[in-house]
Scaffold this motif. Structure first.
Motif: not given
Length: 518
Positions: A236-254
């Motif tokens: 999981l690389n944060p550089q891949t998601f520039p739009e998700l700089r601030a706030g919390n985010h949910i990681l889930s698996v199926t």
């Protein structure tokens, strides 16, 4: 000793009779209840329960949507039952309560005394009896069945053989059609609440891997990667998601099996992204996170124990938990995940709705409401890149308390027609979370809030089975709770509570203790 039975009168069904043979009987729409009212839409999935206390029986409402009445009188929490009482669940199904000093089963098994049949005297014959010498004795013939009617033994044998053959065919079909395994996956790294500043591996624990075709990873409900080879690890690389700089985010698996069936896993991970890892020396010197780490490291084990004990007493003054040293060390290690400024202002925005639902409606301790929200969301409602709330799917936790919609569905009926769990005002989320919390704390764990926190996110049926398996002396909860997810919830709860009640200890000078909002 008293014995009790229930006669269930459900519209559209034949009357059913249940004898209360244990200390607990549950009533609800879910099929794992003792009395399952699956056809009654007015009844909640876990609606009410009846408990035996010595020679008395008590009915309790479990935070149902449409309530429970006894003899047309609503009950707020519980009511002692008397012989002949009429219990109504949701206003439709009626349950008659009956008491006896002898077991009902014994009454049913007592044989009935049938009157003896009247024997008619033989008809009068005018013919004089003959002498014994003139009459030859003949052996009595065995009775023969009426013509055209098969013997009873042959009929029973034929019926029994047919039933046996049917059962064998059913077992064979079930063994062929039923699933052989139930694969699951749980994210173990990174842990919930972590801040991602650089690429990190995402690792999982799986069961029944032979049934797993691949794992699908999602961030805020959007697919980001899949893995089809054990150990199913991705980066999981944060550089891949520039739009998700601030706030919390949910990681889930199926989990996807070889037949293409997808099983969404209820356990999710809450992450924060921070891509500004390269800072100038002046920025680094003024970075509060460094000061936070210093403040956390300066805490002694004794300090952590004192704060944990004080928090437990604030929630329940009668609590006498034993705090294991390993538990305290894990709490201390987790504290840094909640040292972030601004939580007081974020919590204050929801003060009215929290106080109304948790206290006014359900009488729950307010610290329980605030600290649970702090531990699960830090009072941040997850939003996507467009700035709107993430609706999620049936198993994606939502709102301040991160209650999965599948568990909240019994309570959202009290919300307005257009209200959802992820609304900005969080009214519907507070309604569902407070009702669900009362179900756990009061209905299942009888005020034992630590075990209720450990079960938060489980269905009431799963939580009830957990309660049944626990030992009577469970003050040392760290020795009773063995599941890693359950332990993680308790550790996160106390770590968040310590920060929330003592912000000055962690250089959060702009924040005030959550106690000020009570």
């Amino acid at each position: 000793m008293s014995f009790a039975k229930l006669i269930v009168i459900q519209p559209g069904h034949s009357a059913r009779e249940f004898e209360i043979v244990g200390d607990l009987l549950t009533i609800g729409r879910a099929l794992d209840n003792t009395i399952a009212l699956d056809g009654d839409t007015n009844v909640s999935r876990y609606h009410a329960e009846i408990t035996r206390r010595g020679n008395s029986f008590w009915v309790s409402d479990l935070g149902s949507s449409n309530g429970t009445t006894v003899n047309d009188e609503p009950i707020d929490f519980e009511c002692e039952l008397q012989n002949g009482d009429l219990i109504s669940t949701g206003g439709s199904t009626i349950i008659e309560f009956h008491l006896s000093e002898t077991p009902w089963r014994r009454r049913r098994e007592e044989p009935r005394r049938e009157p003896l049949p009247e024997v008619e005297p033989p008809p009068f014959s005018p013919t004089p009896p003959q002498s014994n010498d003139a009459v030859a004795e003949e052996p009595l013939a065995a009775p023969t069945p009426p013509p055209g009617r098969p013997q009873l033994g042959l009929v029973l044998a034929g019926v029994g053989g047919g039933l046996l053959l049917t059962a064998l065919v059913g077992v064979f079909i079930y063994s062929k059609l039923s699933p052989k395994c139930h694969p699951t996956a749980r994210i173990v790294n990174p842990q919930s609440g972590a801040t991602i500043r650089e690429p990190v591996p995402v690792r999982v624990e799986v069961t029944d891997p032979e049934c797993i075709d691949r794992l699908i990873y999602e961030l805020n409900g959007q697919r980001i990667a899949s893995a089809g080879v054990s150990p199913y690890e991705i980066i999981l690389n944060p550089q891949t998601f520039p739009e998700l700089r601030a706030g919390n985010h949910i990681l889930s698996v199926t989990v996807e099996d070889f037949d293409g069936n997808r099983i969404v896993q209820s356990e999710t991970v809450l992450l924060a992204f921070n891509q500004n890892s390269k800072e100038s020396p002046s920025e680094s010197a003024g970075n509060s996170s460094n000061n936070n780490e210093v403040a956390t490291a300066s805490l002694s084990d004794s300090d952590v124990k004192d704060m944990v004990t004080k928090l437990a007493k604030r929630i329940n003054p009668k609590s006498d938990y034993v705090f294991d040293p390993d538990f305290l060390q894990q709490v201390r290690a987790r504290i840094g995940q909640y040292v972030s400024s601004g939580f007081t202002d974020r919590a204050a925005a929801f003060r009215d709705v929290i106080n109304e639902q948790f206290v006014t409606e359900h009488g729950l301790p307010l610290p329980l409401a605030y600290v649970t929200a702090m531990s699960r969301s830090r009072f941040i409602i997850v939003k996507n890149a467009s700035g709107t709330s993430v609706p999620g799917n049936a198993d994606t936790p939502q709102g301040l308390w991160q209650v999965p919609p599948s568990l909240a569905q019994d309570y959202v009926g009290r919300c307005g027609p257009s209200e959802t769990l992820s609304d900005p005002d969080q009214k519907c989320s507070a309604i569902a979370a407070s009702s669900y919390m009362k179900r756990l704390v009061v209905g299942i764990f009888k005020g034992d809030f630590v075990y209720a926190i450990s079960a938060f996110g489980m269905s009431p049926g799963e939580a009830a089975r957990l309660q049944d398996q626990m030992q009577s002396d469970r003050r040392d909860f760290w020795k009773v709770i063995k599941s890693a997810p359950q332990r993680d919830r308790v550790v996160s709860f106390f770590a968040a509570g310590i920060v929330g009640e003592n912000p000055k200890e962690f250089n959060l000078l702009q924040d005030k203790p959550l106690t000020n909002l009570y």
